[in-house]
Design a protein around this motif. Structure first.
Motif, PDB file in Angstrom:
ATOM      1  N   PHE A  89       1.464  -2.411   4.054  1.00 24.94           N
ATOM      2  CA  PHE A  89       1.746  -2.643   5.477  1.00 24.94           C
ATOM      3  C   PHE A  89       0.625  -2.014   6.315  1.00 24.94           C
ATOM      4  O   PHE A  89       0.085  -2.639   7.229  1.00 24.94           O
ATOM      5  CB  PHE A  89       3.112  -2.026   5.827  1.00 24.94           C
ATOM      6  CG  PHE A  89       3.585  -2.319   7.220  1.00 24.94           C
ATOM      7  CD1 PHE A  89       4.297  -3.481   7.490  1.00 24.94           C
ATOM      8  CD2 PHE A  89       3.330  -1.440   8.259  1.00 24.94           C
ATOM      9  CE1 PHE A  89       4.738  -3.765   8.776  1.00 24.94           C
ATOM     10  CE2 PHE A  89       3.759  -1.714   9.546  1.00 24.94           C
ATOM     11  CZ  PHE A  89       4.469  -2.877   9.801  1.00 24.94           C
ATOM     12  N   GLY A  90       0.283  -0.765   5.960  1.00 23.04           N
ATOM     13  CA  GLY A  90      -0.759  -0.049   6.700  1.00 23.04           C
ATOM     14  C   GLY A  90      -2.100  -0.760   6.621  1.00 23.04           C
ATOM     15  O   GLY A  90      -2.801  -0.906   7.627  1.00 23.04           O
ATOM     16  N   ARG A  91      -2.440  -1.217   5.417  1.00 22.11           N
ATOM     17  CA  ARG A  91      -3.729  -1.879   5.218  1.00 22.11           C
ATOM     18  C   ARG A  91      -3.784  -3.208   5.988  1.00 22.11           C
ATOM     19  O   ARG A  91      -4.771  -3.529   6.640  1.00 22.11           O
ATOM     20  CB  ARG A  91      -3.948  -2.146   3.734  1.00 22.11           C
ATOM     21  CG  ARG A  91      -5.294  -2.783   3.442  1.00 22.11           C
ATOM     22  CD  ARG A  91      -5.488  -3.058   1.970  1.00 22.11           C
ATOM     23  NE  ARG A  91      -4.646  -4.143   1.484  1.00 22.11           N
ATOM     24  CZ  ARG A  91      -4.742  -4.669   0.262  1.00 22.11           C
ATOM     25  NH1 ARG A  91      -5.613  -4.179  -0.595  1.00 22.11           N
ATOM     26  NH2 ARG A  91      -3.946  -5.648  -0.119  1.00 22.11           N
ATOM     27  N   ALA A  92      -2.694  -3.953   5.927  1.00 19.84           N
ATOM     28  CA  ALA A  92      -2.690  -5.275   6.548  1.00 19.84           C
ATOM     29  C   ALA A  92      -2.632  -5.207   8.070  1.00 19.84           C
ATOM     30  O   ALA A  92      -3.222  -6.048   8.753  1.00 19.84           O
ATOM     31  CB  ALA A  92      -1.511  -6.096   6.017  1.00 19.84           C
ATOM     32  N   TYR A  93      -1.882  -4.241   8.601  1.00 18.70           N
ATOM     33  CA  TYR A  93      -1.597  -4.287  10.052  1.00 18.70           C
ATOM     34  C   TYR A  93      -2.231  -3.143  10.848  1.00 18.70           C
ATOM     35  O   TYR A  93      -1.944  -2.984  12.031  1.00 18.70           O
ATOM     36  CB  TYR A  93      -0.080  -4.385  10.262  1.00 18.70           C
ATOM     37  CG  TYR A  93       0.448  -5.560   9.466  1.00 18.70           C
ATOM     38  CD1 TYR A  93      -0.073  -6.837   9.682  1.00 18.70           C
ATOM     39  CD2 TYR A  93       1.369  -5.392   8.433  1.00 18.70           C
ATOM     40  CE1 TYR A  93       0.322  -7.915   8.910  1.00 18.70           C
ATOM     41  CE2 TYR A  93       1.780  -6.476   7.660  1.00 18.70           C
ATOM     42  CZ  TYR A  93       1.238  -7.726   7.907  1.00 18.70           C
ATOM     43  OH  TYR A  93       1.623  -8.796   7.139  1.00 18.70           O
ATOM     44  N   GLY A  94      -3.068  -2.337  10.156  1.00 21.85           N
ATOM     45  CA  GLY A  94      -3.860  -1.358  10.886  1.00 21.85           C
ATOM     46  C   GLY A  94      -3.080  -0.137  11.348  1.00 21.85           C
ATOM     47  O   GLY A  94      -3.126   0.216  12.529  1.00 21.85           O
ATOM     48  N   ILE A  95      -2.361   0.495  10.432  1.00 18.59           N
ATOM     49  CA  ILE A  95      -1.668   1.737  10.781  1.00 18.59           C
ATOM     50  C   ILE A  95      -1.778   2.682   9.583  1.00 18.59           C
ATOM     51  O   ILE A  95      -1.625   2.262   8.434  1.00 18.59           O
ATOM     52  CB  ILE A  95      -0.191   1.467  11.184  1.00 18.59           C
ATOM     53  CG1 ILE A  95       0.506   2.745  11.640  1.00 18.59           C
ATOM     54  CG2 ILE A  95       0.605   0.786  10.081  1.00 18.59           C
ATOM     55  CD1 ILE A  95       1.840   2.503  12.360  1.00 18.59           C
ATOM     56  N   GLU A  96      -2.081   3.953   9.875  1.00 21.67           N
ATOM     57  CA  GLU A  96      -2.171   4.934   8.791  1.00 21.67           C
ATOM     58  C   GLU A  96      -0.752   5.241   8.298  1.00 21.67           C
ATOM     59  O   GLU A  96       0.160   5.397   9.119  1.00 21.67           O
ATOM     60  CB  GLU A  96      -2.837   6.210   9.317  1.00 21.67           C
ATOM     61  CG  GLU A  96      -3.060   7.234   8.231  1.00 21.67           C
ATOM     62  CD  GLU A  96      -3.580   8.570   8.761  1.00 21.67           C
ATOM     63  OE1 GLU A  96      -3.670   9.492   7.965  1.00 21.67           O
ATOM     64  OE2 GLU A  96      -3.863   8.668   9.982  1.00 21.67           O
TER      65      GLU A  96
END
Ligand SMILES: [Zn+2]
Length: 312
Positions: free
Chosen positions: A207-214
């Protein structure tokens, strides 16, 4: 036929006979597919298979809503359900850690597909050499690639339904691509410096990688690994230093570690709010509004945006 189908007045024999003749004609073309038994391991996988299978076959789900697949052990009844299936669809990449041996044994004598096992390795997150993060459904575009392996498995069992399986797989993949765009736009509304997602276990890395959240998981990638005291202290340091305002619990994971993290931060003078419960390794139950992956991912994104971007 199940008893509940007798919804006509039982006194009217003629009407009942006409009804059954009509039903027999109606059901005849799908008889072969109707007798197929498909068992999916998790609610997320069952949702995928149902989208591709449509009304043509019935999909049974082994683990109900809220069940943690990492630690789930098969009961004798489960083993029987799996053994009697025509096809078992698992998530794969060792998500179903304790079912691995049973699934491998079944795979020697019947079709068992691990949908995430069919994904290109270069699209996966490697945790250790040769070991990949199994939580691939959090990247809706990546999950959309699994639709074709489900269609392949269904076509192998029921060639008459091939056109329908292929069409539904394509349509569902397109829905997941649209969902992917929605999620990216939604997360982008959180100011960049606030985009840190702390959750109970490390399920959200795709999720973080795809949508830009650490993303930071209090526990490891599997819930069967424990959060050590040193890890917890480091995490408390980080939450306090970065003034992270909110942490999230998950529907299928114990709150224990997240509670310890909040208490640790409070002892250092920082109150950390508890965000809404996120759907991670399981979808919601009936009436939850998160019975499909699309609903669950939308609900998660709303909760994350509300928790991190909201005024508090
Ligand atoms: Zn997990």
């Amino acid at each position: 036929m199940p008893q509940k189908m007798f919804f006509y007045d039982s006194k009217s024999v003629a009407l009942r006979m006409a009804f059954w003749v009509m039903m027999a004609c109606f059901l005849a073309p799908a008889t072969a597919a109707d007798s197929l038994r498909i068992v999916a391991t998790t609610t997320v996988v069952a949702d995928l298979v149902r989208h591709v299978a449509g009304d043509r076959v019935t999909v049974d789900c082994l683990m109900g809503p809220g069940i943690d697949p990492h630690s789930y052990k098969a009961t004798p009844r489960d083993a029987d359900r799996l053994a009697r299936a025509d096809l078992v669809v698992a998530s794969g990449l060792h998500l179903e850690g304790k079912l691995g041996e049973l699934l491998a044994r079944l795979g020697d004598r019947m079709p068992v597909v691990g949908v995430a096992d069919t994904l290109p390795r270069d699209r996966l997150l490697e945790i250790a050499p040769g070991l990949f993060d199994p939580h691939v459904w959090f990247d809706a575009a990546l999950w959309s690639l699994c639709t074709s392996s489900v269609a392949d498995a269904l076509v192998a069992l029921d060639a008459d339904g091939a056109d329908g399986y292929r069409m539904r797989a394509k349509n569902y993949a397109a829905e997941l691509q649209s969902l992917d765009v929605h999620l990216r736009e939604k997360i982008a509304t959180i100011p960049l410096q606030k985009r840190v997602l702390v959750t109970a276990h490390d399920a959200f890395r795709y999720f973080g990688r795809a949508y830009g959240i650490e993303v930071i998981g209090v526990q490891g990638t599997s819930t069967t690994s424990e959060a050590g005291l040193n890890d917890m202290n480091r995490l408390v340091d980080r939450v306090v230093a970065q003034k992270i305002p909110v942490v999230f619990v998950e529907t299928s994971v114990s709150d224990r570690n997240v509670t310890a993290l909040r208490e640790g931060a409070r002892a250092r003078g920082q109150n950390v709010a508890l965000g809404s419960r996120l759907y991670s390794d399981s979808l919601g139950g009936p009436g939850s509004g998160a019975e499909t992956l699309e609903e669950a991912l939308r609900a998660n994104a709303d909760a994350i945006v509300q928790g991190l971007a909201g005024e508090r």
